[in-house]
Design a protein around this motif. Structure first.
Motif, PDB file in Angstrom:
ATOM      1  N   VAL A  93      -9.854   0.483  -9.376  1.00 19.26           N
ATOM      2  CA  VAL A  93      -9.883   1.489  -8.310  1.00 19.26           C
ATOM      3  C   VAL A  93      -9.622   2.848  -8.960  1.00 19.26           C
ATOM      4  O   VAL A  93      -8.497   3.341  -9.033  1.00 19.26           O
ATOM      5  CB  VAL A  93      -8.890   1.176  -7.181  1.00 19.26           C
ATOM      6  CG1 VAL A  93      -8.999   2.217  -6.072  1.00 19.26           C
ATOM      7  CG2 VAL A  93      -9.161  -0.219  -6.613  1.00 19.26           C
TER       8      VAL A  93
ATOM      9  N   PHE B  67      -4.805  -0.327 -10.204  1.00 22.22           N
ATOM     10  CA  PHE B  67      -4.949  -1.250  -9.089  1.00 22.22           C
ATOM     11  C   PHE B  67      -6.391  -1.723  -8.987  1.00 22.22           C
ATOM     12  O   PHE B  67      -7.326  -0.977  -9.262  1.00 22.22           O
ATOM     13  CB  PHE B  67      -4.541  -0.546  -7.793  1.00 22.22           C
ATOM     14  CG  PHE B  67      -4.534  -1.429  -6.589  1.00 22.22           C
ATOM     15  CD1 PHE B  67      -3.686  -2.520  -6.510  1.00 22.22           C
ATOM     16  CD2 PHE B  67      -5.379  -1.175  -5.536  1.00 22.22           C
ATOM     17  CE1 PHE B  67      -3.662  -3.339  -5.396  1.00 22.22           C
ATOM     18  CE2 PHE B  67      -5.361  -1.984  -4.404  1.00 22.22           C
ATOM     19  CZ  PHE B  67      -4.499  -3.067  -4.341  1.00 22.22           C
ATOM     20  N   GLY B  68      -6.566  -2.953  -8.563  1.00 20.82           N
ATOM     21  CA  GLY B  68      -7.886  -3.525  -8.309  1.00 20.82           C
ATOM     22  C   GLY B  68      -8.526  -4.077  -9.561  1.00 20.82           C
ATOM     23  O   GLY B  68      -8.282  -3.608 -10.669  1.00 20.82           O
ATOM     24  N   THR B  69      -9.348  -5.089  -9.374  1.00 22.72           N
ATOM     25  CA  THR B  69      -9.992  -5.748 -10.508  1.00 22.72           C
ATOM     26  C   THR B  69     -11.517  -5.647 -10.460  1.00 22.72           C
ATOM     27  O   THR B  69     -12.141  -5.353 -11.459  1.00 22.72           O
ATOM     28  CB  THR B  69      -9.551  -7.224 -10.581  1.00 22.72           C
ATOM     29  OG1 THR B  69      -8.130  -7.264 -10.743  1.00 22.72           O
ATOM     30  CG2 THR B  69     -10.206  -7.955 -11.734  1.00 22.72           C
TER      31      THR B  69
ATOM     32  N   ASP C  52      -5.102  -8.944  -5.883  1.00 21.82           N
ATOM     33  CA  ASP C  52      -4.729  -7.602  -6.340  1.00 21.82           C
ATOM     34  C   ASP C  52      -3.399  -7.176  -5.729  1.00 21.82           C
ATOM     35  O   ASP C  52      -2.543  -6.624  -6.422  1.00 21.82           O
ATOM     36  CB  ASP C  52      -5.816  -6.587  -5.977  1.00 21.82           C
ATOM     37  CG  ASP C  52      -7.111  -6.843  -6.715  1.00 21.82           C
ATOM     38  OD1 ASP C  52      -7.073  -7.093  -7.934  1.00 21.82           O
ATOM     39  OD2 ASP C  52      -8.173  -6.797  -6.061  1.00 21.82           O
ATOM     40  N   TRP C  53      -3.217  -7.425  -4.444  1.00 25.28           N
ATOM     41  CA  TRP C  53      -1.956  -7.058  -3.777  1.00 25.28           C
ATOM     42  C   TRP C  53      -0.815  -7.935  -4.260  1.00 25.28           C
ATOM     43  O   TRP C  53       0.299  -7.469  -4.465  1.00 25.28           O
ATOM     44  CB  TRP C  53      -2.098  -7.168  -2.259  1.00 25.28           C
ATOM     45  CG  TRP C  53      -3.047  -6.168  -1.711  1.00 25.28           C
ATOM     46  CD1 TRP C  53      -4.302  -6.402  -1.237  1.00 25.28           C
ATOM     47  CD2 TRP C  53      -2.838  -4.767  -1.595  1.00 25.28           C
ATOM     48  NE1 TRP C  53      -4.884  -5.233  -0.843  1.00 25.28           N
ATOM     49  CE2 TRP C  53      -3.998  -4.200  -1.045  1.00 25.28           C
ATOM     50  CE3 TRP C  53      -1.777  -3.922  -1.912  1.00 25.28           C
ATOM     51  CZ2 TRP C  53      -4.136  -2.852  -0.796  1.00 25.28           C
ATOM     52  CZ3 TRP C  53      -1.912  -2.564  -1.660  1.00 25.28           C
ATOM     53  CH2 TRP C  53      -3.078  -2.041  -1.110  1.00 25.28           C
TER      54      TRP C  53
ATOM     55  N   LEU D 150     -11.304  -5.089  -3.285  1.00 29.73           N
ATOM     56  CA  LEU D 150      -9.893  -5.480  -3.288  1.00 29.73           C
ATOM     57  C   LEU D 150      -9.772  -6.893  -2.752  1.00 29.73           C
ATOM     58  O   LEU D 150     -10.415  -7.249  -1.767  1.00 29.73           O
ATOM     59  CB  LEU D 150      -9.070  -4.523  -2.438  1.00 29.73           C
ATOM     60  CG  LEU D 150      -9.068  -3.076  -2.930  1.00 29.73           C
ATOM     61  CD1 LEU D 150      -8.250  -2.207  -2.000  1.00 29.73           C
ATOM     62  CD2 LEU D 150      -8.567  -2.988  -4.357  1.00 29.73           C
ATOM     63  N   ASN D 151      -8.947  -7.670  -3.404  1.00 29.30           N
ATOM     64  CA  ASN D 151      -8.739  -9.064  -3.052  1.00 29.30           C
ATOM     65  C   ASN D 151      -7.257  -9.313  -2.825  1.00 29.30           C
ATOM     66  O   ASN D 151      -6.417  -8.558  -3.313  1.00 29.30           O
ATOM     67  CB  ASN D 151      -9.228  -9.953  -4.204  1.00 29.30           C
ATOM     68  CG  ASN D 151     -10.691  -9.770  -4.464  1.00 29.30           C
ATOM     69  OD1 ASN D 151     -11.518 -10.144  -3.650  1.00 29.30           O
ATOM     70  ND2 ASN D 151     -11.032  -9.164  -5.599  1.00 29.30           N
TER      71      ASN D 151
ATOM     72  N   TYR E 117     -15.243  -4.244  -9.826  1.00 33.13           N
ATOM     73  CA  TYR E 117     -15.899  -2.945  -9.748  1.00 33.13           C
ATOM     74  C   TYR E 117     -17.407  -3.094  -9.913  1.00 33.13           C
ATOM     75  O   TYR E 117     -17.902  -4.098 -10.420  1.00 33.13           O
ATOM     76  CB  TYR E 117     -15.369  -1.991 -10.834  1.00 33.13           C
ATOM     77  CG  TYR E 117     -15.874  -2.362 -12.209  1.00 33.13           C
ATOM     78  CD1 TYR E 117     -17.082  -1.868 -12.680  1.00 33.13           C
ATOM     79  CD2 TYR E 117     -15.174  -3.262 -13.009  1.00 33.13           C
ATOM     80  CE1 TYR E 117     -17.574  -2.255 -13.922  1.00 33.13           C
ATOM     81  CE2 TYR E 117     -15.651  -3.645 -14.243  1.00 33.13           C
ATOM     82  CZ  TYR E 117     -16.857  -3.139 -14.692  1.00 33.13           C
ATOM     83  OH  TYR E 117     -17.347  -3.534 -15.914  1.00 33.13           O
TER      84      TYR E 117
ATOM     85  N   SER F 277      -6.409  -4.731 -12.824  1.00 31.46           N
ATOM     86  CA  SER F 277      -5.559  -3.637 -12.334  1.00 31.46           C
ATOM     87  C   SER F 277      -5.966  -2.262 -12.861  1.00 31.46           C
ATOM     88  O   SER F 277      -5.123  -1.426 -13.174  1.00 31.46           O
ATOM     89  CB  SER F 277      -4.081  -3.917 -12.650  1.00 31.46           C
ATOM     90  OG  SER F 277      -3.627  -4.943 -11.795  1.00 31.46           O
TER      91      SER F 277
ATOM     92  N   PRO G 214       0.803  -1.227   0.000  1.00 29.62           N
ATOM     93  CA  PRO G 214       0.000   0.000   0.000  1.00 29.62           C
ATOM     94  C   PRO G 214       0.836   1.279   0.000  1.00 29.62           C
ATOM     95  O   PRO G 214       0.398   2.304  -0.504  1.00 29.62           O
ATOM     96  CB  PRO G 214      -0.823  -0.103   1.282  1.00 29.62           C
ATOM     97  CG  PRO G 214      -0.800  -1.529   1.667  1.00 29.62           C
ATOM     98  CD  PRO G 214       0.460  -2.114   1.101  1.00 29.62           C
TER      99      PRO G 214
END
Length: 132
Positions: free
Chosen positions: A106, A73-75, A52-53, A48-49, A77, A103, A21
């Protein structure tokens, strides 16, 4: 093409270097535009899962998922269609949708291919009636 917004910039989470982060920033970016076969979604929620990180943790891992810097970032939505590209059927401005955009989720807006997949172009599905 219908466009319900006139803003020229929006916000998106961006990675300029890989990591946790501490590596992401919120950036002002040009508002994306839906091209042929695409819709633009005004994102109202992003999930966020752990994946994703994991995908953005280091360059080697990111490359396995086709990501390079800078990246979003993030998948997952959910949101409302606010622009429809040429040739799109089955979606209209104002439709509530959910889906995946590898990705890129966000952000204030995400553009997805209506015939795409999560990994290639993103995907969108109508939100069922009764789901808030």
């Amino acid at each position: 093409m219908k466009d319900t917004t006139s803003a020229t910039t929006s916000r998106a989470v961006r990675f300029e270097s890989f990591g946790g982060p501490e590596a992401f920033t919120i950036r002002e970016v040009p508002v994306p535009r839906a091209g042929s076969g695409q819709i633009r979604v005004r994102v109202t929620a992003a999930g966020l899962n752990p994946m994703d990180w994991f995908m953005t943790s280091d360059a080697e891992t990111a490359a396995r998922f086709g990501l390079s810097l800078p990246c979003g970032f993030g998948t997952d939505y959910a949101g409302v269609v606010d622009q429809v590209g040429a040739g799109v059927t089955g979606f209209a401005v104002g439709d509530r949708v959910f889906g995946g955009a590898l990705s890129r989720a966000v952000a204030d807006h995400v553009v997805v291919d209506v015939a795409g997949t999560i990994a290639v172009g993103g995907e969108a599905h109508p939100t069922p009636d009764g789901v808030d």
